[in-house]
Design an enzyme around this catalytic site. Structure first.
Site, PDB file in Angstrom:
ATOM      1  N   LYS A 175       0.828  -1.206   0.000  1.00  0.00           N
ATOM      2  CA  LYS A 175       0.000   0.000   0.000  1.00  0.00           C
ATOM      3  C   LYS A 175       0.867   1.263   0.000  1.00  0.00           C
ATOM      4  CE  LYS A 175      -3.660  -2.431   2.526  1.00  0.00           C
ATOM      5  NZ  LYS A 175      -4.620  -2.369   3.652  1.00  0.00           N
TER       6      LYS A 175
ATOM      7  N   TYR B 289     -12.279  -3.078  -2.965  1.00  0.00           N
ATOM      8  CA  TYR B 289     -12.746  -3.114  -1.570  1.00  0.00           C
ATOM      9  C   TYR B 289     -14.281  -3.106  -1.491  1.00  0.00           C
ATOM     10  CZ  TYR B 289      -8.064  -2.548   0.424  1.00  0.00           C
ATOM     11  OH  TYR B 289      -6.760  -2.746   0.824  1.00  0.00           O
TER      12      TYR B 289
ATOM     13  N   ARG C 227      -1.103 -14.960   3.726  1.00  0.00           N
ATOM     14  CA  ARG C 227      -1.904 -14.339   4.795  1.00  0.00           C
ATOM     15  C   ARG C 227      -1.231 -14.534   6.159  1.00  0.00           C
ATOM     16  NH1 ARG C 227      -6.542 -11.040   4.057  1.00  0.00           N
ATOM     17  NH2 ARG C 227      -7.545 -12.068   5.805  1.00  0.00           N
TER      18      ARG C 227
ATOM     19  N   ARG D 221       3.101  -7.352   9.153  1.00  0.00           N
ATOM     20  CA  ARG D 221       2.433  -6.279   9.917  1.00  0.00           C
ATOM     21  C   ARG D 221       2.903  -6.252  11.372  1.00  0.00           C
ATOM     22  NH1 ARG D 221      -3.453  -7.728   7.387  1.00  0.00           N
ATOM     23  NH2 ARG D 221      -3.406  -6.375   5.536  1.00  0.00           N
TER      24      ARG D 221
ATOM     25  N   ASN E 268      -1.743  -0.486   7.280  1.00  0.00           N
ATOM     26  CA  ASN E 268      -1.176  -1.811   7.574  1.00  0.00           C
ATOM     27  C   ASN E 268      -0.318  -2.361   6.436  1.00  0.00           C
ATOM     28  OD1 ASN E 268      -3.244  -2.461   5.866  1.00  0.00           O
ATOM     29  ND2 ASN E 268      -4.327  -3.814   7.284  1.00  0.00           N
TER      30      ASN E 268
ATOM     31  N   HIS F 255      -1.777  -5.596   1.437  1.00  0.00           N
ATOM     32  CA  HIS F 255      -3.029  -6.346   1.290  1.00  0.00           C
ATOM     33  C   HIS F 255      -2.697  -7.715   0.714  1.00  0.00           C
ATOM     34  CE1 HIS F 255      -7.075  -7.494   0.005  1.00  0.00           C
ATOM     35  NE2 HIS F 255      -6.486  -7.911  -1.101  1.00  0.00           N
TER      36      HIS F 255
ATOM     37  N   GLU G  54      -9.336 -10.929  -7.683  1.00  0.00           N
ATOM     38  CA  GLU G  54      -8.464  -9.754  -7.527  1.00  0.00           C
ATOM     39  C   GLU G  54      -7.383  -9.721  -8.609  1.00  0.00           C
ATOM     40  OE1 GLU G  54      -9.216  -9.027  -2.752  1.00  0.00           O
ATOM     41  OE2 GLU G  54      -7.308  -9.877  -3.369  1.00  0.00           O
TER      42      GLU G  54
HETATM   43  P1  CMP Z   1      -6.839  -5.085   3.909  1.00  0.00           P
HETATM   44  O1  CMP Z   1      -6.269  -6.424   4.218  1.00  0.00           O
HETATM   45  O2  CMP Z   1      -6.313  -4.362   2.722  1.00  0.00           O
HETATM   46  O3  CMP Z   1      -8.423  -5.248   3.736  1.00  0.00           O
HETATM   47  C1  CMP Z   1      -9.340  -4.273   4.124  1.00  0.00           C
HETATM   48  C2  CMP Z   1      -8.695  -3.097   4.744  1.00  0.00           C
HETATM   49  O4  CMP Z   1      -9.569  -2.245   5.456  1.00  0.00           O
HETATM   50  C3  CMP Z   1      -7.727  -3.579   5.777  1.00  0.00           C
HETATM   51  O5  CMP Z   1      -6.614  -4.164   5.182  1.00  0.00           O
HETATM   52  C4  CMP Z   1      -7.462  -2.328   6.579  1.00  0.00           C
HETATM   53  O6  CMP Z   1      -6.401  -1.563   6.042  1.00  0.00           O
HETATM   54  C5  CMP Z   1      -8.770  -1.584   6.401  1.00  0.00           C
HETATM   55  N1  CMP Z   1      -9.484  -1.537   7.667  1.00  0.00           N
HETATM   56  C6  CMP Z   1     -10.041  -2.553   8.325  1.00  0.00           C
HETATM   57  N2  CMP Z   1     -10.595  -2.134   9.466  1.00  0.00           N
HETATM   58  C7  CMP Z   1     -10.368  -0.804   9.526  1.00  0.00           C
HETATM   59  C8  CMP Z   1     -10.699   0.181  10.464  1.00  0.00           C
HETATM   60  N3  CMP Z   1     -11.381  -0.103  11.575  1.00  0.00           N
HETATM   61  N4  CMP Z   1     -10.303   1.444  10.215  1.00  0.00           N
HETATM   62  C9  CMP Z   1      -9.629   1.735   9.068  1.00  0.00           C
HETATM   63  N5  CMP Z   1      -9.295   0.813   8.136  1.00  0.00           N
HETATM   64  C10 CMP Z   1      -9.665  -0.442   8.377  1.00  0.00           C
END
Ligand code: CMP
Length: 143
Positions: free
Chosen positions: A9, A49, A85, A102, A112, A115, A126
């Site tokens: 990201k 998303y 994962r 992470r 984080n 993805h 995807e």
């Molecule tokens: P990702 O694995 O890319 O999949 C969905 C993303 O939503 C996740 O990583 C986080 O970066 C984001 N996400 C999930 N929960 C929250 C939250 N409570 N606040 C902000 N971002 C979130």
């Protein structure tokens, strides 16, 4: 052969973590078959998303993921979806085990750094959302 979609990201790119992250998957033994540095359009991010579109963080997530370049990748190998994962760690870095990407490198759920597809079927969706077939290189080691 199983494939997964991974994306470093904007925070991971801006913090200079691209080499560190790619190195972990190379060292594990997975094969890189597609990679591009790109800034995602809002349309692409919203599609990617889409499952989260009713969540309160959706708009911020789309803003963030489109805010700068990301490294979109396809990796191949036995069990790569679940294994990646595990290597990435829990969504909230505060809950990610040390030793995971992470867990070692992030502290904020909205930042984080990477993805990874959550299931084989999601990975297929995807990969076709982010890559054209001709952007993927099937190769076998010749060394
Ligand atoms: P990702 O694995 O890319 O999949 C969905 C993303 O939503 C996740 O990583 C986080 O970066 C984001 N996400 C999930 N929960 C929250 C939250 N409570 N606040 C902000 N971002 C979130």
């Amino acid at each position: 052969m199983e494939r997964t979609f991974l994306a470093i990201k904007p925070d991971g790119v801006q913090r200079g973590l691209v080499g560190e992250i790619i190195g972990r998957f190379e060292a594990k033994g997975f094969k890189l078959v597609g990679m591009k540095l790109m800034t995602a359009s809002r349309e692409l991010a919203e599609q990617h998303y889409g499952v989260h579109k009713e969540r309160p963080f959706f708009a911020g997530l789309v803003d963030f993921i489109t805010s700068g370049p990301i490294v979109a990748m396809v990796w191949e190998g036995d069990g790569v979806v679940a294994s990646a994962r595990k290597m990435i760690g829990a969504t909230n870095p505060l809950n990610s085990e040390p030793g995971t990407i992470r867990g070692d490198l992030a502290v904020n759920v909205g930042r984080n750094i990477i993805h990874g597809s959550d299931a084989v079927e999601t990975a297929q969706q995807e990969i076709s959302l982010w890559f054209k077939e001709e952007e993927l290189s099937a190769w076998t080691p010749s060394l």
